[in-house]
Motif scaffolding. Structure first.
Motif: not given
Length: 465
Positions: A306-313
């Protein structure tokens, strides 16, 4: 009575004279010998001459040389033989004896004297100079003006080169080594001897050090990505790519004086992780039961980050300086993570051999012939790594011109699945080429029932020719 007193006085006088003669005699005796109770370096010296004591001290003394330790903990040996080292205790003994008052020999009766004496040493000055100049610590011939303060980019991130700290003072180092040799010491630390110093900094150098403090703080990222059995540290070699610089390579600072992030740097890093570790539809190398290494491409099975979740993390974790091992969020998750995601429990469908195997922890528990899609009618079962996404009993399979009842149904890709086929009397061989299925994997009922009971939803299914 007077006569008795006279005798007592005479006797007392004789005793006093005798004691005085004895005291003077011992004082004369100890004038050229060591007084009572004298020990030097563990050698008993009372009444002995300087030469006698010197011989004993020399016999027990050994000196192999000096170990020189630099600021990095590296050690270098200068041997006694290399510098023509010689020693003698005679002069030290003479000096010691001169300092003693032989008339005070009586003091030694009330307590022994324990002393440590170092020998008087000599060496070949030219030989020592040659040994000193050959030491690695003397090979840096740069002047103070040539010593730089600079930030370099390496494969491990940004690193500071500061050649103006802990600069060795060669003359001080030489004196410290000589002093240790003359004291018969076996080790000298140039750090403890104060042989290093820091050079003055220019204004530009101080500015470079200020930037380095910001870089060092920026590069202190303690996040480690766990991708299955692999660990990917988000260390200085990674985050150094996130730092914004101008066209001249100067670091860009924000309004508060902090380093700026390169635009989309974290997004690009997450994308690189996904490109390497997303396995849905990927090409895989698989060792088949028949013994060859086959390439299996496509399919629905695998991991998808989940790229979006990992960028936010990562943005939050980097901002708060988190220090942890992190497993990424997935849009789709296989049984195993990492580049090797199949594991040791899976279903293998070898369509060239028309065989199916079910492995549990690397052991084949089902080995059965099958019939796959009819290749003559272009209904061949597609290759790929898929997975069991449902399990049903007593299902009616429908398609153009047919409706077939099956007792056990395990779909693996769309309307393609593994099921029993009561209408078939034979399995295996070349049946699939002209009388194969509509794409499903027809399986003998007994084997299908066993597979249905054992295999779980999510089990990888490797399908190949």
């Amino acid at each position: 009575m007077k006569r008795l007193l006279k005798h007592v006085v005479v006797i007392l006088g004789i005793v006093i004279v005798s004691l005085m003669v004895t005291y003077v005699g011992l004082a004369v005796y100890y004038h050229n010998a060591f007084p009572y109770g004298t020990w030097i370096n563990g050698i008993y010296c009372t009444g002995r001459s300087i030469q006698e004591v010197n011989d004993d001290l020399a016999a027990q003394f050994t000196y192999d040389g000096i170990i020189v330790e630099d600021r990095d903990g590296e050690s270098y040996l200068i041997t006694a033989e290399d510098i023509g080292y010689q020693f003698d205790f005679e002069k030290a003994l003479e000096l010691y004896l001169k300092q003693q008052n032989p008339w005070m020999w009586i003091d030694s009766l009330f307590g022994g004297n324990q002393f440590k004496l170092a020998p008087v040493v000599s060496y070949d000055n030219d030989a020592f100079d040659a040994c000193f100049e050959a030491l690695p610590i003397c090979q840096d011939q740069r002047s103070d003006q040539e010593r730089r303060v600079e930030i370099l980019r390496t494969s491990q991130g940004y690193e500071l080169v500061n050649e103006r700290t802990n600069v060795l003072l060669l003359e001080e180092a030489k004196d410290a080594i000589l002093s240790a040799i003359e004291a018969a010491e076996s080790h000298v630390s140039l750090v403890e001897a104060g042989c290093y110093h820091d050079l003055e900094l220019t204004a530009q150098m101080r500015e470079t050090l200020e930037i380095w403090e910001k870089l060092a703080d920026f590069q202190q990222c303690g996040i480690v990505y766990r991708m299955g059995e692999e660990e990917i540290p988000v260390d200085a070699s990674v985050v150094s790519d996130w730092i914004a610089v101008d066209d001249n390579g100067r670091f860009l600072l924000d309004s508060s004086g902090q380093l700026q992030l390169k635009e989309n740097a974290i997004e690009e890093f997450v994308a690189s992780l996904a490109e390497k570790y997303d396995t849905v539809g990927a090409s895989r190398q698989f060792l088949s039961t028949r013994g060859d290494l086959v390439t299996v491409e496509g399919g629905l099975y695998g991991n998808k980050i989940d790229r979006e979740a990992e960028v936010a993390y990562l943005k939050a974790a980097f901002e708060t300086k988190k220090n942890e091992v992190h497993e990424p969020a997935y849009l789709q998750e296989a049984w195993k993570q990492g580049s090797e995601d199949i594991g040791s429990t899976y279903i293998e469908v070898d369509m060239s051999e028309q065989k199916m195997y079910y492995y549990v922890d690397g052991v084949a528990v089902i080995d059965t012939p099958i019939v796959t899609g009819n290749t003559s009618r272009r209904m061949g079962t597609p290759s790929g790594v898929n997975f069991v996404y449902a399990k049903q009993k007593n299902r009616i399979l429908r398609g153009p011109g047919y409706a077939s009842h099956v007792d056990f149904w395990m779909p693996v890709k769309g309307n393609i699945g593994i099921h029993d086929a009561a209408w078939r009397g034979k399995f295996g061989g070349a049946i699939y080429k002209t009388n194969g299925s509509h794409g499903c994997i027809n399986t003998p009922r007994a084997a299908m029932e066993q597979l249905f009971e054992l295999a779980e939803i999510g089990t990888p299914v490797i399908m190949f020719y």
